[in-house]
Every structure is written in C-alpha cells, then in structure tokens.
Design an enzyme around this catalytic site. Structure first.
Site, PDB file in Angstrom:
ATOM      1  CG  ASP A 290      -2.136   0.784   1.120  1.00 37.21           C
ATOM      2  OD1 ASP A 290      -3.173   0.362   1.667  1.00 37.21           O
ATOM      3  OD2 ASP A 290      -2.102   1.827   0.433  1.00 37.21           O
TER       4      ASP A 290
ATOM      5  CD  GLU B  87      -8.735   4.980  -1.118  1.00 31.35           C
ATOM      6  OE1 GLU B  87      -7.690   5.598  -0.894  1.00 31.35           O
ATOM      7  OE2 GLU B  87      -9.587   4.767  -0.235  1.00 31.35           O
TER       8      GLU B  87
ATOM      9  CG  ASP C 202      -4.087   6.108   0.853  1.00 31.40           C
ATOM     10  OD1 ASP C 202      -5.006   5.363   1.192  1.00 31.40           O
ATOM     11  OD2 ASP C 202      -3.890   7.233   1.351  1.00 31.40           O
TER      12      ASP C 202
ATOM     13  CG  HIS D  69      -8.264  -0.403   5.270  1.00 29.73           C
ATOM     14  ND1 HIS D  69      -8.206  -0.508   3.885  1.00 29.73           N
ATOM     15  CD2 HIS D  69      -7.829   0.835   5.543  1.00 29.73           C
ATOM     16  CE1 HIS D  69      -7.744   0.607   3.378  1.00 29.73           C
ATOM     17  NE2 HIS D  69      -7.511   1.443   4.355  1.00 29.73           N
ATOM     18  CG  ASP D  70     -10.726   3.061   4.459  1.00 31.02           C
ATOM     19  OD1 ASP D  70     -10.260   3.428   3.361  1.00 31.02           O
ATOM     20  OD2 ASP D  70     -10.090   3.109   5.530  1.00 31.02           O
TER      21      ASP D  70
END
Ligand code: TEU
Length: 539
Positions: free
Chosen positions: A102, A245, A203, A317-318
């Site tokens: 990431d 993302e 990200d 994870h969000d």
C-alpha cells in the site's frame, strides 16, 4: 500457475487484503506483525489467493494507523524489520503469492524528515515538498474541509503560513506539482520493486494533482499526466499490478485509469456501489435498493468490458463488514455471506477478499470509548457539537465506523481468538467463539470453503474472466440475476438478496445447465432465503 511477468496476469487472479495491525500477532504485544502474517501464509495458500495487498507497514506514528508514513523505506518496528519484509516476500512467492504494498503518495506523516525540514524554514529545499499559503492566524486561505473533520488548513505561526491537509493535520499533503517530490516517490517505489514487491495499491491516488486555491482535490487537471509519468518511471515491469484508490472515479475515468495499453494502472477501486446506501454522508445510512446496485454493476461491467478492468470488492479496512451491511449477520449470516460472494465472483474483474470476509466476520457494537479510528472519533465529537443525540451518533458509528473492519482476525475460539497472547490493541468481536478460522476449516460447508470453490471456479472457466455481462430482470427488487458469455461458455448467476423465498424460473437457454455452486443443499423450485446459484453451460 499464473505467469506473473506478463502484463494482465492479475485478470485471472484473486487478491487478499491484510490489515497488518489486526491480522496475527507473533510476539504478544497485542499488535499484528509481519512474522505473524508469515505464520498464516499456508492458510492463504489453502484459500487459493494469488496476492496479498498489505495495508501500510512503513514507519509511522500511527495517527491514521499507518496511512501517515514517516519513513517510506523502513518498517514500523512493532510490525518487524526490512528483513521480515524480505522473508515475507520470499515465503509468499514460494507459495505462488505476490506481495502488493500500500503506497501512500498523497501525503506523509508530519513526522517525516521532509516535513520536519519544511517546518524549519521557507527556504529549506523540502519546504516546497508540501502545499503552503501565507496567511494570518484564524483566516485560512479558504473554507475547504478535511476528510476527518475541521479545516483542511493548519497554521504554523513560526512561518506565518498554512499547510494543506486533506486528512488529519498530522498528514500534510505532498505537492505533486514539484518534480522533486515525484522523483523522490518514484525512487522509493523502485526501492520496493527491487526488494521483490510485485504490485502496489495507491492510496487516494485520484487526489494527488490537487489545486486547493480552486478547491480541487480529486481529478485535478494534471492528474493523468502525473499518473502516466508515475507508470513510466516507477512501474516499468509489465508484470507489476497496480490498483488505485479512486473515490471520484466514474466509468469513463476508470477507462483511462485501467487502459489496456498499460499507460496508467492495472485497475482502480471505484466506490459508486459502496455509496448507494447512504443519504449524503456515509454516517447517514439508508437501506440498499437492489435495483440501484444492479444498474450500477451493469454500467461498470459493460462500460469496462474489453476497454478497461474492474476491481471487485465489497469490503476493505475503511468499510463496515458487508454481511452486516447488505446481508444478514444473524439468522442467515452464512447463507448471505456466501450469496454476496457468489454475486461478486460471477463478475468480470479482479476480486479482493478483505481479511475475515472469508469467515463471514461481522460488525462490532461497542460504547464510543471502545473506538480508535480518527475519522470515527472526529465525526462523533463534531456531531455532538452540532446538537445530535449521542445515541443517534453512536448508531451511525455502529453502522459505518471503519473500526468495524479492524477488529482482530478471528483464528480460534481460544483467548483473544488466537490473534494475540497479549492484550489486543482493539476489541476482539465476542462472536469469535462461533466465527473463527479453525471452525471454518473443520466445516466443509463453511464460508471459507465456499470462497475456495469460487476462486477455483474462476481459474477453471475462462468465461469468468472474459465473458460479456448481461443483466436479467433489471426491475426485480429482490433477485440479482445476470449472465456472462463468451464464444464457448455461458454462466448464469442468480442471487436472492432477501431473507424470504423468491420465485425463480430457470431461463430456457439454461435448461440442462450444470449448477457449478449453490449455498444450499439440494434442488428447490424457488430461491430460498439469500440463496445463490451459478449455472454453467457450453455454448
Ligand atoms: O482512504 C481514503 C478515504 O477517502 C477514506 O478515508 C474515506 O474518506 C473514508 O474512509 C470513507 O469511509 C484512504 C485509506 O484507505 C484510509 O484508510 C486513510 O485513512 C486515508 O486514505 C488517508 O490516507
């Protein structure tokens, strides 16, 4: 075995996301770590995944659980060392599993040496690595808000300047208009490629070309220029898989991001489907209307077929756990978790499993003191200030907090669900007694083995990878049915999104078709609660 040196191998792959802090602790400090991940590689090999997306493991003060990096070339000590990363890369590759890191390129931690230097003086070479504006205290350059609440501008009295941060004040945005910044980032990426990393999740990559004076963050004018440069300079090997993302992406944008000429990225995480069950802000949930989800999926499937590539996900994870959000985490937890998986795995794209999704892990309900996520806590305080009732804000937290996805992985029914021998950094979901990997591996009808079979089916039948999508009965509010077809094979996926029986008539074209997978035993003239079936036939 996939040839991972070739562009496009990831079109036949399934990836697994690990949130390192909550996956497996190896040394009893209550925090997951890299040796813990290594100890669970056999489990992931058994599941059948081809790659692991690792949420950030770099050095960080953890203001946003590692999405605030203070040293891109060091591992956060509680997670381990660079040697542990090398061992993880080696051990994973031995099992046919690639490591996808990431990368947080939009901002750093305020503890990064670049930012510390930038604070020292306007004349420091690193000052322009960030976004500064002159100003007086109490009068920020404009009224832009940060994603985690408050102004997006933080004042530094010593410099009589504000700096820009789309997220927390401890996450100052990098200035991508500065070529020196881009060069630093490209060199850092090559450092990880040279250590054997085979892919990257990027990200908030759609926000790097920000123009705050014009209140532009996502999809800035120079965005795709920068992404093409990033691809040329840093993602040189054709086999590298890259997923951006991009909360702002629509189908047209995603075509640019995932153009098959490899000029930008492999694919993006788009979030249109994720935003269908909220009224404005994510904290104001509304029931999902299946017809809207079907239409959204149809547009993305048909819009990228042959000209781009979809990611496929319902968890990360969000996000709250999808079985609690769109399934039923009570009576029909197993059936609905399997149904949601079947719906996703029949589609064209690369599926991503978020840790624990393969077990049907659910949301957690804690008192507000039990939450840790900066976004959750800032929202709670802000809404109380605006006069919301505490119980109403807590209901939003239970439904939508990112911490729902960050409860420790449930490995066994033993202490702390086998996650740690110490005190877990975050509460373990009390349902670990029933929901855990050991129980799943001992139960041939578990969600785990259903995912394992779906993954194997996608590798066996080409039509999962390249079949053209067609939506059936678009107005049916309860059942999601669609076909996929290529010249030789055809699939029909049927999913009952409700806890009630639904009528079902097999389309004539599928008479005599083989049932590849179903989440119920035995035939039924109607669709049982949350029943899912995938039919197959040769053309
Ligand atoms: O998330 C970007 C982002 O916009 C989300 O935080 C989103 O606003 C929110 O979660 C909606 O639920 C990425 C990472 O995935 C996230 O974990 C980080 O907190 C964020 O960027 C900042 O790096």
């Amino acid at each position: 075995m996939l040839d991972k040196t070739k562009y496009g191998w990831w079109r036949s792959a399934v990836f697994y996301q690990i949130y390192p802090k909550s996956f497996q602790d190896s040394d009893g400090d209550g925090l997951g770590d890299i040796p813990g991940i290594i100890s669970r590689l056999d489990y992931l090999e058994k599941l059948g995944v081809d790659g692991i997306w690792l949420s950030p493991v770099c050095a960080s003060p953890q203001a946003d659980n590692g999405y605030d990096i203070s040293d891109y070339r060091a591992v956060w000590p509680p997670f381990g060392t660079l040697e542990d990363m090398d061992r993880l890369i080696r051990e994973a590759r031995r099992r046919g599993i690639s490591i996808i890191m990431d990368l947080v390129l939009n901002h750093t931690s305020d503890e990064h040496r670049w930012f510390k230097a930038a604070l020292k003086s306007r004349d420091d070479p690193c000052h322009d690595y960030y976004v500064w504006r002159d100003g007086e205290p109490g009068t920020p350059p404009n009224d832009m808000r940060a994603c985690f609440g408050g102004s997006a501008w933080e004042y530094v009295p010593e410099l009589k300047q504000y700096y820009f941060h789309q997220f927390a004040p401890r996450q100052p945005d990098l200035n991508w208009d500065n070529p020196a910044v881009r060069r630093e980032l490209y060199d850092m990426i090559r450092f990880w490629v040279n250590r054997g990393v085979e892919g990257f999740r990027l990200d908030v990559i759609d926000s790097v070309a920000k123009e705050p004076d014009r209140k532009i963050t996502a999809r800035g004018p120079r965005l795709h220029e920068y992404i093409r440069e990033l691809s040329r300079e840093a993602f040189c090997e054709p086999g590298l898989v890259t997923v951006g993302e991009a909360w702002s992406a629509d189908v047209e944008e995603a075509r640019r991001w995932s153009a098959p000429d490899g000029s930008e990225l492999s694919m993006v995480f788009q979030f249109e489907h994720i935003c269908l069950d909220q009224a404005g802000e994510k904290w104001d949930p509304v029931p999902l209307e299946l017809v809207k989800l079907k239409e959204c999926v149809r547009r993305w499937q048909t819009g990228l077929h042959g000209v781009g590539w979809n990611s496929l996900f319902l968890n990360n994870h969000d996000l709250p756990r999808v079985v609690s959000r769109w399934g039923d985490d009570g009576q029909y937890r197993v059936e609905s978790a399997k149904m949601l998986a079947a719906m996703l795995y029949g589609l064209e794209g690369t599926p991503y499993i978020y840790q624990g999704e393969e077990l049907g892990m659910t949301n957690i309900r804690l008192p507000i003191e039990g939450y840790e996520d900066i976004e959750t806590l800032n929202m709670y305080a802000e809404r109380l200030e605006r006069g919301y009732r505490p119980e109403d804000v807590l209901a939003s937290v239970h439904a939508r907090s990112r911490d729902n996805a960050r409860t420790p992985m449930q490995w066994t029914d033993g202490e702390n669900a086998g996650f740690t021998t110490g005190t877990p950094w975050f509460a373990v979901n009390p349902n670990y007694k029933e929901i855990n990997a050991r129980a799943a591996l001992a139960d041939e009808d578990s969600i785990f083995y259903f995912y394992q079979r779906l993954i194997a089916l996608r590798k066996r039948y080409e039509v999962f990878r390249d079949g053209e999508f067609a939506l059936l009965d678009p107005d049916d509010p309860a059942v999601f049915a669609y076909t996929r077809a290529n010249a030789a094979q055809e699939l029909l996926t049927v999913c009952n999104f409700t806890p009630r029986e639904q009528p079902f008539a097999l389309p004539k074209a599928f008479t005599g078709a083989e049932t590849l997978i179903c989440n119920y035993e035995g035939p039924s003239p109607s669709l049982r609660p949350f029943e899912a079936r995938i039919y197959y036939k040769k053309r």
